[in-house]
Design an enzyme around this catalytic site. Sequence first.
Site, PDB file in Angstrom:
ATOM      1  N   GLY A   9       0.789  -1.350   0.102  1.00  0.00           N
ATOM      2  CA  GLY A   9       0.051  -0.021   0.164  1.00  0.00           C
ATOM      3  C   GLY A   9       0.730   1.199  -0.090  1.00  0.00           C
ATOM      4  N   GLY A  10       2.047   1.287  -0.946  1.00  0.00           N
ATOM      5  CA  GLY A  10       2.619   2.608  -0.993  1.00  0.00           C
ATOM      6  C   GLY A  10       2.003   3.313  -2.061  1.00  0.00           C
ATOM      7  CB  THR A  11       2.925   6.242  -4.206  1.00  0.00           C
ATOM      8  OG1 THR A  11       3.656   6.784  -3.214  1.00  0.00           O
ATOM      9  CG2 THR A  11       1.799   7.259  -4.680  1.00  0.00           C
ATOM     10  CB  ALA A  12       3.612   1.510  -6.764  1.00  0.00           C
ATOM     11  CE  LYS A  83       9.320  18.067 -12.034  1.00  0.00           C
ATOM     12  NZ  LYS A  83       9.492  16.802 -11.420  1.00  0.00           N
ATOM     13  CG  LEU A 345      10.185   1.684  -5.419  1.00  0.00           C
ATOM     14  CD1 LEU A 345      10.205   2.161  -3.870  1.00  0.00           C
ATOM     15  CD2 LEU A 345      10.994   2.518  -6.032  1.00  0.00           C
ATOM     16  CD  GLU A 354      14.510  14.734 -16.629  1.00  0.00           C
ATOM     17  OE1 GLU A 354      13.318  15.246 -16.643  1.00  0.00           O
ATOM     18  OE2 GLU A 354      15.548  15.422 -17.049  1.00  0.00           O
TER      19      GLU A 354
HETATM   20  C1  LIG Z   1      15.695   8.492  -3.410  1.00  0.00           C
HETATM   21  C2  LIG Z   1      14.519   8.259  -4.027  1.00  0.00           C
HETATM   22  C3  LIG Z   1      13.981   9.426  -4.746  1.00  0.00           C
HETATM   23  C4  LIG Z   1      12.646   9.182  -5.411  1.00  0.00           C
HETATM   24  N1  LIG Z   1      12.093  10.215  -6.184  1.00  0.00           N
HETATM   25  C5  LIG Z   1      10.903  10.060  -6.789  1.00  0.00           C
HETATM   26  C6  LIG Z   1      10.249  11.118  -7.496  1.00  0.00           C
HETATM   27  O1  LIG Z   1      10.769  12.433  -7.429  1.00  0.00           O
HETATM   28  N2  LIG Z   1       9.267  10.944  -8.220  1.00  0.00           N
HETATM   29  C7  LIG Z   1       8.752   9.582  -8.383  1.00  0.00           C
HETATM   30  O2  LIG Z   1       7.809   9.370  -8.993  1.00  0.00           O
HETATM   31  N3  LIG Z   1       9.220   8.568  -7.797  1.00  0.00           N
HETATM   32  C8  LIG Z   1      10.423   8.732  -7.053  1.00  0.00           C
HETATM   33  N4  LIG Z   1      11.029   7.840  -6.266  1.00  0.00           N
HETATM   34  C9  LIG Z   1      10.206   6.482  -6.221  1.00  0.00           C
HETATM   35  C10 LIG Z   1       8.957   6.301  -5.253  1.00  0.00           C
HETATM   36  O3  LIG Z   1       9.405   6.637  -3.913  1.00  0.00           O
HETATM   37  C11 LIG Z   1       8.605   5.184  -5.424  1.00  0.00           C
HETATM   38  O4  LIG Z   1       8.238   4.953  -6.942  1.00  0.00           O
HETATM   39  C12 LIG Z   1       6.999   5.199  -4.752  1.00  0.00           C
HETATM   40  O5  LIG Z   1       7.099   5.535  -3.601  1.00  0.00           O
HETATM   41  C13 LIG Z   1       6.105   3.874  -4.744  1.00  0.00           C
HETATM   42  O6  LIG Z   1       6.837   3.018  -3.963  1.00  0.00           O
HETATM   43  P1  LIG Z   1       6.248   1.571  -3.911  1.00  0.00           P
HETATM   44  O7  LIG Z   1       4.759   1.692  -3.497  1.00  0.00           O
HETATM   45  O8  LIG Z   1       6.568   0.855  -4.965  1.00  0.00           O
HETATM   46  O9  LIG Z   1       6.932   0.836  -2.779  1.00  0.00           O
HETATM   47  P2  LIG Z   1       6.808   1.349  -0.966  1.00  0.00           P
HETATM   48  O10 LIG Z   1       6.552   2.674  -0.813  1.00  0.00           O
HETATM   49  O11 LIG Z   1       8.131   0.774  -0.420  1.00  0.00           O
HETATM   50  O12 LIG Z   1       5.624   0.424  -0.452  1.00  0.00           O
HETATM   51  C14 LIG Z   1       5.722  -0.941  -0.357  1.00  0.00           C
HETATM   52  C15 LIG Z   1       4.523  -1.218   0.429  1.00  0.00           C
HETATM   53  O13 LIG Z   1       4.422  -2.758   0.498  1.00  0.00           O
HETATM   54  C16 LIG Z   1       4.224  -3.191   1.705  1.00  0.00           C
HETATM   55  N5  LIG Z   1       4.652  -4.427   2.186  1.00  0.00           N
HETATM   56  C17 LIG Z   1       6.069  -4.762   1.890  1.00  0.00           C
HETATM   57  N6  LIG Z   1       6.003  -6.232   2.658  1.00  0.00           N
HETATM   58  C18 LIG Z   1       4.806  -6.358   2.831  1.00  0.00           C
HETATM   59  C19 LIG Z   1       4.395  -7.600   3.517  1.00  0.00           C
HETATM   60  N7  LIG Z   1       5.090  -8.672   3.962  1.00  0.00           N
HETATM   61  N8  LIG Z   1       2.922  -7.541   3.827  1.00  0.00           N
HETATM   62  C20 LIG Z   1       2.248  -6.633   3.338  1.00  0.00           C
HETATM   63  N9  LIG Z   1       2.558  -5.643   2.903  1.00  0.00           N
HETATM   64  C21 LIG Z   1       3.763  -5.497   2.577  1.00  0.00           C
HETATM   65  C22 LIG Z   1       4.432  -1.997   2.851  1.00  0.00           C
HETATM   66  O14 LIG Z   1       3.442  -2.035   3.851  1.00  0.00           O
HETATM   67  C23 LIG Z   1       4.282  -0.708   1.848  1.00  0.00           C
HETATM   68  O15 LIG Z   1       2.786  -0.589   1.880  1.00  0.00           O
HETATM   69  C24 LIG Z   1      12.260   8.046  -5.448  1.00  0.00           C
HETATM   70  C25 LIG Z   1      12.679   6.745  -4.946  1.00  0.00           C
HETATM   71  C26 LIG Z   1      13.736   7.196  -4.154  1.00  0.00           C
HETATM   72  C27 LIG Z   1      14.563   5.897  -3.377  1.00  0.00           C
END
Ligand SMILES: Cc1cc2nc3c(=O)[nH]c(=O)nc-3n(C[C@H](O)[C@H](O)[C@H](O)COP(=O)(O)OP(=O)(O)OC[C@H]3O[C@@H](n4cnc5c(N)ncnc54)[C@H](O)[C@@H]3O)c2cc1C
Length: 510
Positions: A9-12, A83, A345, A354
């Site tokens: 439940g991250g942004t993705a 932006k 991710l 970018e």
């Molecule tokens: C330094 C940095 C800068 C960035 N800047 C940008 C930017 O400017 N613009 C942009 O578009 N993107 C940027 N990103 C990328 C951005 O942070 C991610 O693409 C975005 O936050 C989505 O992350 P996610 O949802 O994939 O993962 P996460 O935010 O890591 O979410 C993972 C989810 O999985 C769940 N989870 C994990 N394991 C389990 C489990 N066992 N059981 C149940 N749930 C679980 C967690 O609870 C969490 O809800 C950046 C990334 C980094 C590292």
Amino acid sequence: MKKLLILGGGTAGWMAANMMNHYLGRNKEDIANSKAWEITVVESPQIGIIGVGEGSTPQLKKFFDLLDITESQWMPACSATFKNGISFIDWSEHTQTNRYFHPFPSPFDRQTAAAFLYHCQMRSRGMDVPVNPDDFFLSAHLAKFKLSPKPLPGKPQVPLNYAYHFDSAKLGAFLCQHAVSNGVRHISSTMESVLQHPDSGIQAIQLASGEQLNADLFIDATGFNSLLLQGVLQEPFETFASNLFNNSAVAIPSNRQDIIAAETKATALSAGWAWQIPLTNRTGNGYVYSDQYLSPEQAEKELRDHIGADMSKDSGAEQKPAKHLKMKVGQVQRHWHKNVVAVGLSQGFIEPLEATALHLVQETVLKLASSLLDPMYTSEPDRIKLAFNESIRKRFNGVRDYIVCHYKMNTRTGSQYWIDNRENNNISTQLADVIDTWRAKKDIASVLEKHTMTQYYPVISWYCLLAGYGSFASASSANKLPSSNMRQLTQYLMRSTTHFASHNASLGLI
Ligand SMILES: Cc1cc2nc3c(=O)[nH]c(=O)nc-3n(C[C@H](O)[C@H](O)[C@H](O)COP(=O)(O)OP(=O)(O)OC[C@H]3O[C@@H](n4cnc5c(N)ncnc54)[C@H](O)[C@@H]3O)c2cc1C
């Protein structure tokens, strides 16, 4: 009814939930109920989100438009700002200003962009003419004067391309609420194990709460851990480390700016670059670097010094703890394997220069929804998956090449990191072709088209990058063009800026 389970439940995860619900959810009246999908998001209360990633591309506007969510609904809730583009500062040492602006080109720029391209051609023939994109694009002027890309009421409503900055934790919470209010089920629990099908796809996940959830399709949105696709299904990960050196980041917030900038700043430092992202509640700062050249302690110190030097008064950053992160840069071989699709991710990451990560999430989910809705999917699922994987891989590679080009063209001399980046020949043959063509003073547009690279960045963005770095042979001052046209162009852009609101006013801050 078919079941889709989104793990994470991250942004993705929440972007995927909202988009999939829009295209395939059971609330959709125009989809016969038997074809609709029941969508569940599982998010661990123990494992947090990454909590960085606060800039977007213009594509994010399309995401909110698709969901019928207005800016006045989501922007204040997410401390969001506008932006106009990105300022690249100190990436080259020999240009006049050591900075250039990467605009999001709009139809409005048609004339001035043509002048810019013409100047680039003249400059490559040795004429002494301005070629910094800042002088040619309206969005660069809007950013310079801290104006929003929204025209004032009563002025011509010229639609400009623009993007956003936002607080990523607040955006996740907002998207969760929206998805749940539209019928998506939300479970807060940690996945502990997986039950596999005999064909080794995934049958069900076992939660810490004791509940077992089966599904037809799983979206792995578990962040860098990629628990389902890279973990359970062992899908190989292809690193981009030989193309892109940065593998670490450190982030430190500072106070909100009084007059909020309408641009991201990307400033080159000794072994990477620092972002500055202005929000309505704080300013996000971070340093993306390679740990081959700098330790986390050195990076934190350099970032703190940079924030201190950049802000005229107390930045508030001194009291704030730093957050250190490792970045896994690259992509999985297959983004969709068996009944698991990775999004966010967990599918891969290209460093954030970018701000393309959420853009790639959006494109992945869009392609997934259209693949599932493809009438051929029932009879030829493997062919559809193959096409999906091919398309997403190419997109990742296309974005990577544009980012790599920034490093390849740098002219900094102060540290080995920048020299190594410039001398690195581990670049794709397509990118090498573009750079060679540019250096041979030939037209890069046809090369970009030939390699289908304009699908990811338009020709004008490539010109802005290459010209912005000042990578031309030296010009002869004897070959100056008459400056009257340039004066007219500047006056035209300056007049146009008077049609736009101040950024603070458009955010309701005055
Ligand atoms: C330094 C940095 C800068 C960035 N800047 C940008 C930017 O400017 N613009 C942009 O578009 N993107 C940027 N990103 C990328 C951005 O942070 C991610 O693409 C975005 O936050 C989505 O992350 P996610 O949802 O994939 O993962 P996460 O935010 O890591 O979410 C993972 C989810 O999985 C769940 N989870 C994990 N394991 C389990 C489990 N066992 N059981 C149940 N749930 C679980 C967690 O609870 C969490 O809800 C950046 C990334 C980094 C590292």
